[in-house]
Design a protein around this motif. Structure first.
Motif, PDB file in Angstrom:
ATOM      1  N   SER A  68     -12.435 -11.272  15.107  1.00 27.86           N
ATOM      2  CA  SER A  68     -11.632 -11.360  16.322  1.00 27.86           C
ATOM      3  C   SER A  68     -12.379 -10.611  17.431  1.00 27.86           C
ATOM      4  O   SER A  68     -13.331  -9.872  17.159  1.00 27.86           O
ATOM      5  CB  SER A  68     -10.250 -10.735  16.116  1.00 27.86           C
ATOM      6  N   THR A  69     -11.936 -10.766  18.673  1.00 25.38           N
ATOM      7  CA  THR A  69     -12.645 -10.112  19.781  1.00 25.38           C
ATOM      8  C   THR A  69     -12.510  -8.592  19.753  1.00 25.38           C
ATOM      9  O   THR A  69     -13.332  -7.889  20.349  1.00 25.38           O
ATOM     10  CB  THR A  69     -12.127 -10.638  21.134  1.00 25.38           C
ATOM     11  N   ASP A  70     -11.493  -8.064  19.058  1.00 21.61           N
ATOM     12  CA  ASP A  70     -11.307  -6.611  19.009  1.00 21.61           C
ATOM     13  C   ASP A  70     -11.790  -5.989  17.709  1.00 21.61           C
ATOM     14  O   ASP A  70     -11.578  -4.799  17.466  1.00 21.61           O
ATOM     15  CB  ASP A  70      -9.828  -6.272  19.235  1.00 21.61           C
ATOM     16  N   THR A  71     -12.444  -6.772  16.853  1.00 25.47           N
ATOM     17  CA  THR A  71     -12.834  -6.279  15.529  1.00 25.47           C
ATOM     18  C   THR A  71     -13.744  -5.059  15.615  1.00 25.47           C
ATOM     19  O   THR A  71     -13.530  -4.057  14.925  1.00 25.47           O
ATOM     20  CB  THR A  71     -13.532  -7.395  14.728  1.00 25.47           C
ATOM     21  N   LEU A  72     -14.760  -5.118  16.449  1.00 27.16           N
ATOM     22  CA  LEU A  72     -15.726  -4.015  16.512  1.00 27.16           C
ATOM     23  C   LEU A  72     -15.073  -2.730  17.009  1.00 27.16           C
ATOM     24  O   LEU A  72     -15.289  -1.652  16.441  1.00 27.16           O
ATOM     25  CB  LEU A  72     -16.904  -4.403  17.406  1.00 27.16           C
ATOM     26  N   GLY A  73     -14.281  -2.812  18.061  1.00 24.66           N
ATOM     27  CA  GLY A  73     -13.622  -1.615  18.586  1.00 24.66           C
ATOM     28  C   GLY A  73     -12.681  -0.991  17.573  1.00 24.66           C
ATOM     29  O   GLY A  73     -12.628   0.245  17.434  1.00 24.66           O
ATOM     30  N   GLN A  74     -11.924  -1.820  16.855  1.00 22.92           N
ATOM     31  CA  GLN A  74     -11.022  -1.307  15.821  1.00 22.92           C
ATOM     32  C   GLN A  74     -11.810  -0.617  14.714  1.00 22.92           C
ATOM     33  O   GLN A  74     -11.434   0.453  14.228  1.00 22.92           O
ATOM     34  CB  GLN A  74     -10.198  -2.456  15.232  1.00 22.92           C
ATOM     35  N   LEU A  75     -12.911  -1.234  14.317  1.00 24.43           N
ATOM     36  CA  LEU A  75     -13.705  -0.691  13.208  1.00 24.43           C
ATOM     37  C   LEU A  75     -14.288   0.677  13.541  1.00 24.43           C
ATOM     38  O   LEU A  75     -14.320   1.571  12.687  1.00 24.43           O
ATOM     39  CB  LEU A  75     -14.837  -1.664  12.863  1.00 24.43           C
ATOM     40  N   LEU A  76     -14.736   0.850  14.766  1.00 24.02           N
ATOM     41  CA  LEU A  76     -15.456   2.074  15.124  1.00 24.02           C
ATOM     42  C   LEU A  76     -14.558   3.234  15.521  1.00 24.02           C
ATOM     43  O   LEU A  76     -15.024   4.374  15.600  1.00 24.02           O
ATOM     44  CB  LEU A  76     -16.421   1.780  16.275  1.00 24.02           C
ATOM     45  N   ALA A  77     -13.266   2.989  15.755  1.00 26.69           N
ATOM     46  CA  ALA A  77     -12.373   4.037  16.248  1.00 26.69           C
ATOM     47  C   ALA A  77     -12.384   5.316  15.405  1.00 26.69           C
ATOM     48  O   ALA A  77     -12.457   6.421  15.968  1.00 26.69           O
ATOM     49  CB  ALA A  77     -10.955   3.489  16.384  1.00 26.69           C
ATOM     50  N   PRO A  78     -12.334   5.257  14.066  1.00 29.49           N
ATOM     51  CA  PRO A  78     -12.309   6.507  13.292  1.00 29.49           C
ATOM     52  C   PRO A  78     -13.565   7.354  13.438  1.00 29.49           C
ATOM     53  O   PRO A  78     -13.544   8.548  13.114  1.00 29.49           O
ATOM     54  CB  PRO A  78     -12.149   6.007  11.841  1.00 29.49           C
ATOM     55  N   LEU A  79     -14.675   6.761  13.899  1.00 35.58           N
ATOM     56  CA  LEU A  79     -15.921   7.524  14.007  1.00 35.58           C
ATOM     57  C   LEU A  79     -15.899   8.543  15.134  1.00 35.58           C
ATOM     58  O   LEU A  79     -16.846   9.320  15.301  1.00 35.58           O
ATOM     59  CB  LEU A  79     -17.099   6.562  14.179  1.00 35.58           C
ATOM     60  N   ALA A  80     -14.819   8.573  15.927  1.00 30.01           N
ATOM     61  CA  ALA A  80     -14.632   9.660  16.892  1.00 30.01           C
ATOM     62  C   ALA A  80     -14.450  10.997  16.171  1.00 30.01           C
ATOM     63  O   ALA A  80     -14.702  12.056  16.737  1.00 30.01           O
ATOM     64  CB  ALA A  80     -13.431   9.367  17.789  1.00 30.01           C
ATOM     65  N   ASP A  81     -14.017  10.949  14.907  1.00 31.42           N
ATOM     66  CA  ASP A  81     -13.864  12.139  14.070  1.00 31.42           C
ATOM     67  C   ASP A  81     -15.198  12.418  13.376  1.00 31.42           C
ATOM     68  O   ASP A  81     -15.692  11.578  12.613  1.00 31.42           O
ATOM     69  CB  ASP A  81     -12.766  11.890  13.033  1.00 31.42           C
ATOM     70  N   PRO A  82     -15.817  13.572  13.597  1.00 34.01           N
ATOM     71  CA  PRO A  82     -17.131  13.848  12.991  1.00 34.01           C
ATOM     72  C   PRO A  82     -17.102  13.938  11.470  1.00 34.01           C
ATOM     73  O   PRO A  82     -18.156  13.871  10.834  1.00 34.01           O
ATOM     74  CB  PRO A  82     -17.531  15.194  13.619  1.00 34.01           C
ATOM     75  N   GLU A  83     -15.905  14.084  10.871  1.00 34.17           N
ATOM     76  CA  GLU A  83     -15.807  14.145   9.418  1.00 34.17           C
ATOM     77  C   GLU A  83     -15.839  12.764   8.776  1.00 34.17           C
ATOM     78  O   GLU A  83     -15.933  12.645   7.558  1.00 34.17           O
ATOM     79  CB  GLU A  83     -14.511  14.863   9.006  1.00 34.17           C
ATOM     80  N   VAL A  84     -15.753  11.726   9.596  1.00 32.41           N
ATOM     81  CA  VAL A  84     -15.795  10.353   9.094  1.00 32.41           C
ATOM     82  C   VAL A  84     -17.237   9.871   9.133  1.00 32.41           C
ATOM     83  O   VAL A  84     -17.898   9.932  10.169  1.00 32.41           O
ATOM     84  CB  VAL A  84     -14.896   9.426   9.938  1.00 32.41           C
ATOM     85  N   GLY A  85     -17.726   9.376   7.984  1.00 29.85           N
ATOM     86  CA  GLY A  85     -19.100   8.908   7.918  1.00 29.85           C
ATOM     87  C   GLY A  85     -19.244   7.406   7.906  1.00 29.85           C
ATOM     88  O   GLY A  85     -20.270   6.867   8.316  1.00 29.85           O
ATOM     89  N   ARG A 120      -1.472  14.256   5.055  1.00 27.97           N
ATOM     90  CA  ARG A 120      -1.188  14.018   6.466  1.00 27.97           C
ATOM     91  C   ARG A 120      -1.737  12.670   6.915  1.00 27.97           C
ATOM     92  O   ARG A 120      -2.886  12.340   6.659  1.00 27.97           O
ATOM     93  CB  ARG A 120      -1.814  15.143   7.306  1.00 27.97           C
ATOM     94  N   ALA A 121      -0.901  11.899   7.586  1.00 27.14           N
ATOM     95  CA  ALA A 121      -1.348  10.623   8.146  1.00 27.14           C
ATOM     96  C   ALA A 121      -2.248  10.886   9.342  1.00 27.14           C
ATOM     97  O   ALA A 121      -1.964  11.740  10.180  1.00 27.14           O
ATOM     98  CB  ALA A 121      -0.146   9.772   8.550  1.00 27.14           C
ATOM     99  N   ARG A 122      -3.346  10.167   9.415  1.00 28.58           N
ATOM    100  CA  ARG A 122      -4.304  10.349  10.497  1.00 28.58           C
ATOM    101  C   ARG A 122      -4.234   9.184  11.473  1.00 28.58           C
ATOM    102  O   ARG A 122      -4.151   8.024  11.060  1.00 28.58           O
ATOM    103  CB  ARG A 122      -5.731  10.467   9.940  1.00 28.58           C
ATOM    104  N   ARG A 123      -4.275   9.498  12.742  1.00 31.45           N
ATOM    105  CA  ARG A 123      -4.305   8.470  13.785  1.00 31.45           C
ATOM    106  C   ARG A 123      -5.634   8.562  14.518  1.00 31.45           C
ATOM    107  O   ARG A 123      -6.177   9.647  14.719  1.00 31.45           O
ATOM    108  CB  ARG A 123      -3.139   8.649  14.753  1.00 31.45           C
ATOM    109  N   HIS A 124      -6.112   7.419  14.941  1.00 32.56           N
ATOM    110  CA  HIS A 124      -7.426   7.375  15.571  1.00 32.56           C
ATOM    111  C   HIS A 124      -7.311   6.865  16.999  1.00 32.56           C
ATOM    112  O   HIS A 124      -6.689   5.836  17.262  1.00 32.56           O
ATOM    113  CB  HIS A 124      -8.369   6.475  14.772  1.00 32.56           C
TER     114      HIS A 124
END
Length: 378
Positions: free
Chosen positions: A135-152, A32-36
């Motif tokens: 880029s100015t959005d690098t940090l926000g893009q990087l951290l998005a998957p961490l909303a999922d508690p299964e992502v470490g 399954r494709a995951r979206r963040h």
């Protein structure tokens, strides 16, 4: 016997470099494709280990402060590992309460990173290098998957936008290859590790980084050790420069190979498929077999010579190998870079594989790289 050696020495490298990513590509649609969603506000500590980075550090700190991600709190830690230039002075030019500067004695990158983490307060640790650009959005893009508690942990994508005229052309193409491989690993949930240019980790998963390992591999694998996923975020991009010079590329491959094998030795528990499933198979394929594959090229060539009169297939194989080596040697001798790109690519492959082979030999002899010098990679 010669045929067995030939096919073993041929198929293992082919599997490591091509068969493995193609296999993942074929099975990827089964997952399954995951979206963040956008990353929620978190407490973030960004840690930069630096040694003689005066020319880059001020711009890097200002770029980090200008990120459009709204953290609950942001703490940037510049840990200088015995810099002898103006790295610390340049960092102090950026006056902001969110920045801490550690002026440490020369002790190696692992100890420097550990000192930075000890000072940090964020629930999320972000590691990056001083010389790559965000880029100015690098940090926000990087951290998005961490909303999922299964992502470490999360890994960004390092690209080389302007390859040089030498071996950095191969560096750039290698980054694209790694990007493709990480995308299919990510889809199948077995992303192996992150690049140190840009990675994020939940603080509670962090383990003390031992000396003489590849720190990016060790830190990112804190997640699978705790049965959490590493997620690849290609939208979180940093730009870097490749390595044009032959000697620098040669030394880099040796150092990375020795550190990589030392890292695998430290993380050998992850190689158990009965405990870690598909991730262990991915780790064996991506990191272990690939690092062992270059030493098979010499017995491949010798067995191919022995089989010259057996079949036309072996004659064509030998001719192809000799042409490849000849192109690589000519590419190395072309210091003015006048020949077409395939010669430089062949030269890059030869230097990379030879450096990996020497690195394996150094590892087996017990040689380790305790100190680091970022300038050696430019």
């Amino acid at each position: 016997m010669a045929e067995f050696i030939f096919w073993l020495c041929l198929l293992l490298p082919v599997y490591a470099w091509l068969g493995y990513p193609l296999l993942l590509t074929l099975i990827a649609p089964l997952f399954r494709a995951r979206r963040h969603a956008p990353a929620p506000p978190m407490n973030v500590s960004i840690i930069i280990a630096a040694h003689n980075e005066a020319q880059y550090i001020e711009k890097k700190l200002r770029t980090l402060l200008a990120q459009d991600y709204q953290a609950r709190s942001l703490h940037i830690i510049l840990a200088s590992d015995g810099s002898t230039d103006d790295t610390v002075a340049c960092a102090h030019k950026v006056i902001d309460p969110r920045i801490s500067v550690l002026d440490l004695p020369r002790q190696g990158k692992a100890a420097t990173l550990n000192a930075g983490v000890a000072l940090s307060t964020g629930e999320i640790l972000v590691f990056t290098d001083a010389d790559n650009q965000w880029s100015t959005d690098t940090l926000g893009q990087l951290l998005a998957p961490l909303a999922d508690p299964e992502v470490g942990a999360c890994a960004g994508y390092m690209l080389i936008p302007v390859p040089g005229k030498g071996l950095s052309l191969g560096d750039s193409l290698y980054r694209h290859y790694e990007g493709w491989l990480r995308k299919v690993e990510n889809r199948t949930g077995c992303m192996v590790s992150a690049d140190g240019a840009l990675l994020a980790l939940r603080r509670e998963l962090f383990q003390h980084v031992p000396a003489e390992v590849n720190d990016d591999f060790f830190i990112s694998t804190c997640a699978p050790v705790a049965f959490k996923r590493i997620v690849y975020v290609p939208e979180a991009q940093v730009s870097d420069q490749g390595v044009d010079e032959i000697v620098k590329q040669w030394r880099r491959r040796q150092r990375v190979t020795v550190g990589g094998l030392q890292s695998l030795a430290q993380r050998r528990e992850l190689l158990n498929p009965w405990k870690y499933g598909l991730y262990a198979i991915a780790l064996i394929s991506h990191k272990l077999i690939r690092r062992l594959a270059p030493i098979l090229l010499l017995p491949l060539l010798l067995s191919n010579l022995w089989l010259w009169n057996v079949h036309d297939l072996y004659r064509l194989s030998l001719i192809a190998q000799l042409l490849g080596y000849a192109m690589a040697i000519v590419g190395l001798l072309d210091v003015q870079h006048r020949l077409p790109k395939p010669f430089r690519l062949a030269a890059f492959v030869l230097v990379t594989l030879a450096g990996m082979s020497i690195g394996l030999w150094q590892f087996l002899r017990g040689q380790r790289y305790a100190q680091w010098n970022p300038e050696q990679n430019r």
